[in-house]
Design an enzyme around this catalytic site. Structure first.
Site, PDB file in Angstrom:
ATOM      1  N   ASN A 217       0.848  -1.198   0.000  1.00 16.72           N
ATOM      2  CA  ASN A 217       0.000   0.000   0.000  1.00 16.72           C
ATOM      3  C   ASN A 217       0.878   1.242   0.000  1.00 16.72           C
ATOM      4  OD1 ASN A 217       0.518   0.837   2.856  1.00 16.72           O
ATOM      5  ND2 ASN A 217      -0.319  -1.210   3.220  1.00 16.72           N
ATOM      6  N   ASP A 286      -4.302  -6.184   4.751  1.00 18.43           N
ATOM      7  CA  ASP A 286      -5.373  -6.996   5.338  1.00 18.43           C
ATOM      8  C   ASP A 286      -5.292  -8.458   4.909  1.00 18.43           C
ATOM      9  OD1 ASP A 286      -6.582  -5.016   6.868  1.00 18.43           O
ATOM     10  OD2 ASP A 286      -7.572  -4.177   5.101  1.00 18.43           O
ATOM     11  N   LYS A 296       8.043 -16.763 -10.900  1.00 20.01           N
ATOM     12  CA  LYS A 296       7.183 -15.710 -11.417  1.00 20.01           C
ATOM     13  C   LYS A 296       5.982 -16.313 -12.153  1.00 20.01           C
ATOM     14  CE  LYS A 296       7.219 -11.609 -14.303  1.00 20.01           C
ATOM     15  NZ  LYS A 296       7.933 -10.825 -15.304  1.00 20.01           N
ATOM     16  N   PRO A 314      -3.255 -11.601  10.379  1.00 17.07           N
ATOM     17  CA  PRO A 314      -3.627 -11.385  11.784  1.00 17.07           C
ATOM     18  C   PRO A 314      -3.648  -9.885  12.098  1.00 17.07           C
ATOM     19  CG  PRO A 314      -1.344 -12.110  11.601  1.00 17.07           C
ATOM     20  CD  PRO A 314      -1.928 -12.205  10.223  1.00 17.07           C
ATOM     21  N   ILE A 316      -2.387  -7.350  14.276  1.00 20.30           N
ATOM     22  CA  ILE A 316      -1.257  -7.284  15.223  1.00 20.30           C
ATOM     23  C   ILE A 316      -1.626  -6.435  16.440  1.00 20.30           C
ATOM     24  CG2 ILE A 316       1.162  -6.615  15.492  1.00 20.30           C
ATOM     25  CD1 ILE A 316       1.395  -6.925  12.389  1.00 20.30           C
ATOM     26  N   PHE A 336      -3.701   3.519  14.931  1.00 17.79           N
ATOM     27  CA  PHE A 336      -3.917   4.564  13.937  1.00 17.79           C
ATOM     28  C   PHE A 336      -5.112   4.165  13.081  1.00 17.79           C
ATOM     29  CE2 PHE A 336      -0.809   8.022  13.380  1.00 17.79           C
ATOM     30  CZ  PHE A 336      -0.009   7.773  14.486  1.00 17.79           C
ATOM     31  N   LYS A 354     -10.695  -2.573  18.562  1.00 22.63           N
ATOM     32  CA  LYS A 354      -9.333  -3.077  18.802  1.00 22.63           C
ATOM     33  C   LYS A 354      -9.032  -3.207  20.300  1.00 22.63           C
ATOM     34  CE  LYS A 354      -7.778  -2.351  14.381  1.00 22.63           C
ATOM     35  NZ  LYS A 354      -6.928  -3.140  13.522  1.00 22.63           N
TER      36      LYS A 354
HETATM   37  O1  C5P Z   1      -8.016  -2.488  10.990  1.00 26.14           O
HETATM   38  P1  C5P Z   1      -7.303  -1.299  10.498  1.00 26.14           P
HETATM   39  O2  C5P Z   1      -6.214  -1.622   9.511  1.00 26.14           O
HETATM   40  O3  C5P Z   1      -8.174  -0.228   9.934  1.00 26.14           O
HETATM   41  O4  C5P Z   1      -6.637  -0.667  11.808  1.00 26.14           O
HETATM   42  C1  C5P Z   1      -5.560   0.184  11.785  1.00 26.14           C
HETATM   43  C2  C5P Z   1      -4.742   0.036  13.022  1.00 26.14           C
HETATM   44  O5  C5P Z   1      -4.539  -1.337  13.350  1.00 26.14           O
HETATM   45  C3  C5P Z   1      -3.352   0.599  12.850  1.00 26.14           C
HETATM   46  O6  C5P Z   1      -2.892   1.009  14.108  1.00 26.14           O
HETATM   47  C4  C5P Z   1      -2.569  -0.608  12.343  1.00 26.14           C
HETATM   48  O7  C5P Z   1      -1.177  -0.485  12.594  1.00 26.14           O
HETATM   49  C5  C5P Z   1      -3.190  -1.745  13.115  1.00 26.14           C
HETATM   50  N1  C5P Z   1      -3.253  -3.027  12.386  1.00 26.14           N
HETATM   51  C6  C5P Z   1      -2.493  -4.091  12.803  1.00 26.14           C
HETATM   52  N2  C5P Z   1      -2.574  -5.286  12.154  1.00 26.14           N
HETATM   53  C7  C5P Z   1      -3.397  -5.460  11.104  1.00 26.14           C
HETATM   54  C8  C5P Z   1      -4.174  -4.378  10.667  1.00 26.14           C
HETATM   55  C9  C5P Z   1      -4.073  -3.171  11.325  1.00 26.14           C
HETATM   56  O8  C5P Z   1      -1.719  -3.933  13.758  1.00 26.14           O
HETATM   57  N3  C5P Z   1      -3.462  -6.627  10.505  1.00 26.14           N
END
Ligand code: C5P
Length: 409
Positions: A217, A286, A296, A314, A316, A336, A354
């Site tokens: 991204n 995601d 490839k 997962p 995190i 964030f 979260k």
């Molecule tokens: O679920 P979303 O991506 O919108 O949430 C964003 C927050 O969750 C950010 O703080 C990001 O670093 C954290 N995050 C994470 N692991 C993921 C997805 C998001 O730690 N797989």
């Protein structure tokens, strides 16, 4: 703290080849917003002229205690008194071995040493940036002097390592001007996270499809890196787990580079065991391909698009927030939320989803890759807006907001 606006510094030069770096340092200090008064020893004048330093600082340079010109606007022929009175700090860069030896004995036979001795010791900190040959630096006499200087309340900065003007290689070079500026900014930053261990995740992740392609991204990592730097300046010991980004490591921060979400998860979970704060600024993908192709994936000309199977990565942050340490209140978690609309509502919902005490909302498309941002901090009490500013400034404010919330418990 990200600039030196409003600070008045006395930049002292003693004799050494690193005087050439003092010219660039002076310019960096002025660019950072400080006013700079240069004072030079006679030995320093052998390496660089006062004219150069005057042009860069925009002020007359003082080199002698017998100088009859008014100093700091006072016409009393006492530059050794006047020059330090308005200073927020005196920085000696370069500080030669000889000059450090003079300082510990309180000797005062030239303007620079006299001014250091005559400074109001409780009000005007003295910072020295040593610069010398590696043998001189390693010599027991110099090391003894460093210990004594520290005992006397002087801040002795690190030395650099590498090639020296004499052709030898080792410890003793003066730090680079940008490093000295970093150390000075840290020096003036309130130590609101002193002794804390802060873990920051930053940047995107890379989910490999095959050896040459992947899902990622547009996160630049700039916000997370700025948070890591701000926390370090606030006195924390900082671990930065970084996805693939091309950013320099903030000074004093320990960095661990990772690639995929699974790599990031492993690194974060291990480091979170010892952290007091976790700031999840990373934009974790995601999904990841269920399987990475060994070679490839080729198009075969049939017009058929390969069918890829995806699995969810997962979360995190949610995993760390659900850990025993976080639930006990020993680990403060900050998430964030990069949204494209309804930042406040989305951040509020994300905070609950979260299970973290604080979520920082921002508009993704208006911040990706940029050096500025605007934040909304959402916690259990309500929300606080931090208006558009540089990411460095916002990170600084965010760190102090985190420290305040931790102090409130
Ligand atoms: O679920 P979303 O991506 O919108 O949430 C964003 C927050 O969750 C950010 O703080 C990001 O670093 C954290 N995050 C994470 N692991 C993921 C997805 C998001 O730690 N797989």
């Amino acid at each position: 703290m990200n600039d030196l606006a409003g600070k008045h510094l006395v930049l002292g030069l003693s004799g050494g080849i690193a005087c050439y770096k003092a010219a660039e340092l002076c310019r960096a200090l002025v660019k950072a917003g400080a006013t700079v008064q240069v004072v030079m020893s006679q030995a320093a004048e052998q390496f660089i002229t006062p004219v150069t330093m005057q042009a860069l600082s925009g002020r007359a340079v003082f080199t002698s205690q017998w100088d009859k010109r008014p100093s700091a606007g006072v016409d009393n022929q006492m530059p050794h008194i006047n020059l330090s009175r308005e200073a927020d700090a005196i920085l000696i860069a370069p500080a030669s071995a000889d000059f450090m030896a003079k300082l510990i004995h309180g000797r005062a036979d030239d303007l620079l040493s006299l001014m250091c001795l005559a400074r109001p010791i409780d009000r005007v900190p003295l910072i020295v940036a040593p610069a010398m040959n590696r043998e001189m630096w390693a010599h027991p006499a110099t090391q003894r002097n460093v210990t004594q200087l520290r005992a006397d309340g002087t801040r002795v900065l690190d030395v650099g390592q590498g090639e020296q003007a004499c052709g030898e290689t080792g410890d003793g070079r003066m730090l680079e001007p940008s490093e000295l500026l970093d150390d000075l900014l840290a020096f003036f930053t309130a130590k609101t996270l002193l002794g804390r261990r802060v873990l920051v995740s930053a940047g995107p992740t890379w989910e490999a499809l095959d050896p040459v392609r992947g899902l990622t991204n547009r996160s630049s990592g700039k916000m997370g890196f700025a948070v890591a730097q701000a926390a370090q300046r606030a006195g924390a010991q900082v671990d930065l787990v970084a996805g693939p980004v091309a950013l320099p490591t903030p000074r004093g921060v320990r960095r661990l580079d990772v690639s995929s979400a699974l790599d990031m998860q492993a690194a974060v979970l291990a480091l979170a065991e010892h952290a007091d704060v976790f700031v999840a600024a990373a934009a974790v993908a995601d999904w990841r391909p269920a399987q990475m192709a060994a070679h490839k994936i080729k198009k075969d000309g049939s017009g058929q698009v390969p069918l890829l199977e995806w699995v969810e990565n997962p979360d995190i942050l949610a995993a760390v927030a659900a850990s025993e340490r976080a639930k006990r209140g020993d680990l403060y978690c900050v998430g964030f939320a990069a949204e494209s609309r309804d930042v406040l509502a989305q951040a509020q919902a994300k905070r609950l989803r979260k299970g973290v005490p604080l979520v920082v909302g921002n508009l993704g498309p208006e911040t990706f890759g940029r050096d500025d941002n605007a934040l909304i901090l959402v916690d259990g009490r309500g929300h606080t807006e931090l208006p558009r500013a540089s990411k460095a400034d916002l990170a600084c404010r965010l760190v102090h907001e985190i420290a305040q919330r931790m102090a409130l418990g």
